[in-house]
Design a protein around this motif. Structure first.
Motif, mmCIF file in Angstrom:
data_model
loop_
_atom_site.group_PDB
_atom_site.id
_atom_site.type_symbol
_atom_site.label_atom_id
_atom_site.label_comp_id
_atom_site.label_asym_id
_atom_site.label_seq_id
_atom_site.Cartn_x
_atom_site.Cartn_y
_atom_site.Cartn_z
ATOM 1 N N ALA A 155 28.174 23.247 -4.577
ATOM 2 C CA ALA A 155 28.262 23.173 -3.138
ATOM 3 C C ALA A 155 28.888 24.789 -2.567
ATOM 4 O O ALA A 155 28.940 24.914 -1.329
ATOM 5 N N ILE A 183 33.552 24.988 3.046
ATOM 6 C CA ILE A 183 33.923 23.529 2.277
ATOM 7 C C ILE A 183 35.126 24.093 1.373
ATOM 8 O O ILE A 183 34.908 24.834 0.414
ATOM 9 N N ILE A 227 29.839 15.603 -0.225
ATOM 10 C CA ILE A 227 29.255 16.915 -0.227
ATOM 11 C C ILE A 227 27.933 16.915 0.274
ATOM 12 O O ILE A 227 27.128 17.629 1.242
#
Length: 355
Positions: free
Chosen positions: A241, A212, A196
């Motif tokens: 994230a 993602i 990440i």
């Protein structure tokens, strides 16, 4: 469509229907009965050591097989197909004595093959665009656990080494044209966090920003990842994230995976994805669960409103994916829960404030 348009189409499709991922690559490659020459190709003739079993190298030595598999899964109804790059990092490929240039080429060519197949199918069915996910798999070395039973503090790699390996992979996948990243089969959350960070740092440096998708693995009936986290702890560890999707794959069949997907569905403010194995392996390591059995199990998840993306992992085939796609056709996708701004902790144990 350009990349911006494809990402917009992906997000739009996710609001309209349950998206379908492809199935196992390993089982399909094994069916080809390939020999050492197929894995070596022309480029690696005379290479030191055995190459057979390194499925990722087929992106360079037998791209026709990789393209055939993308096409088989798209024909079965998959919206998303993964690049054949599950183990394409310098750390994992060191087992085959491959250098950094070869590893970069695997990722670059793997992304190009997936891109070409997805574009060809989108041209055939404009109402059902297809997408390429850059597969970023786990490593054969972990940051959270010792590889030496006599030394709990031992680590075979450093965070920087893992970060650098993933950074190279991400750059090549992005350059090759993938639509999203799939960090998958995560056994060690710290390895995942290195991936990440590599993505985020590259984006900060100007690389195209892509969605993602993060997929962990619950390794047994304990309901924890191999590095010891519960479902909620795993989510809290990676939610910074702001993933396009979060979920689980591998290790378990659908029946054993369901409670963990249900738990994730209750807390995740993003899409929830699941791609279980075709049941558990038999005594010979083979998977016996038939397409209708897998599709019956996961389609119940869809009808119960706990998933947004479904697919298959070990033992699943285009027939499994076709059965899943048919079973969830017309079923509405799950609505993500509202975003919470409450403090959430990801440690293994709760703490108590001193009075």
């Amino acid at each position: 469509m350009n990349r911006t348009e494809r990402i917009a189409a992906l997000k739009s499709a996710a609001k309209e229907r349950i998206l379908i991922l492809d199935g196992s690559w390993g089982v399909m490659i094994q069916r080809r009965g390939l020999d050492e020459a197929d894995f070596l190709g022309d480029r690696f003739i005379g290479h030191e050591g055995q190459m057979k079993g390194n499925n990722d190298i087929l992106c360079l030595t037998r791209p026709d097989i990789v393209t055939d598999l993308h096409n088989a899964y798209f024909e079965a109804g998959a919206d998303i197909s993964e690049t054949n790059t599950f183990s394409a990092t310098t750390i994992a490929q060191d087992d085959y004595k491959l250098d950094a240039d070869a590893v970069r080429d695997i990722n670059l060519e793997g992304a190009k093959l997936a891109r070409a197949a997805a574009d060809a199918w989108t041209a055939k069915t404009p109402d059902k665009p297809r997408f390429a996910a850059g597969s970023i798999g786990p490593l054969n070395k972990m940051l959270s656990m010792s590889s030496n039973v006599n030394d709990p503090g031992h680590r075979a790699v450093t965070f920087d080494e893992v970060y650098d390996a993933y950074r190279m992979q991400v750059q090549a996948l992005n350059e090759g044209g993938v639509d999203l990243y799939l960090i998958e089969t995560i056994t060690d959350t710290l390895n995942c966090k290195a991936a990440i960070k590599a993505i985020m740092d590259l984006e900060a440096e100007g690389m195209d920003k892509l969605p993602i998708w993060i997929s962990g693995t619950i390794t047994d009936r304990s309901g924890r990842t191999l590095s010891g986290q519960t479902v909620e702890a795993f989510w809290n560890s990676v939610r910074h994230a702001k993933p396009f999707a979060i979920g689980f794959n591998c290790a378990l069949g659908a029946d054993l995976m369901r409670p963990h997907i249900a738990s994730l569905s209750r807390i995740a403010d993003t899409l929830v994805a699941a791609y279980p194995n075709a049941g558990l392996p038999n005594e010979m390591g083979q998977y016996d669960e038939q397409p209708e059995e897998t599709s019956n199990s996961v389609s119940a998840w869809a009808r119960d409103g706990i998933v947004n993306i479904l697919g298959g992992c070990c033992g699943t085939t285009p027939e499994h994916i076709a059965a899943i796609a048919k079973a969830v056709d017309g079923v509405a996708p799950r609505d993500p829960v509202p975003t919470s701004h409450d403090m959430r902790l990801s440690g293994l144990e709760p703490f108590v404030l001193a009075s």
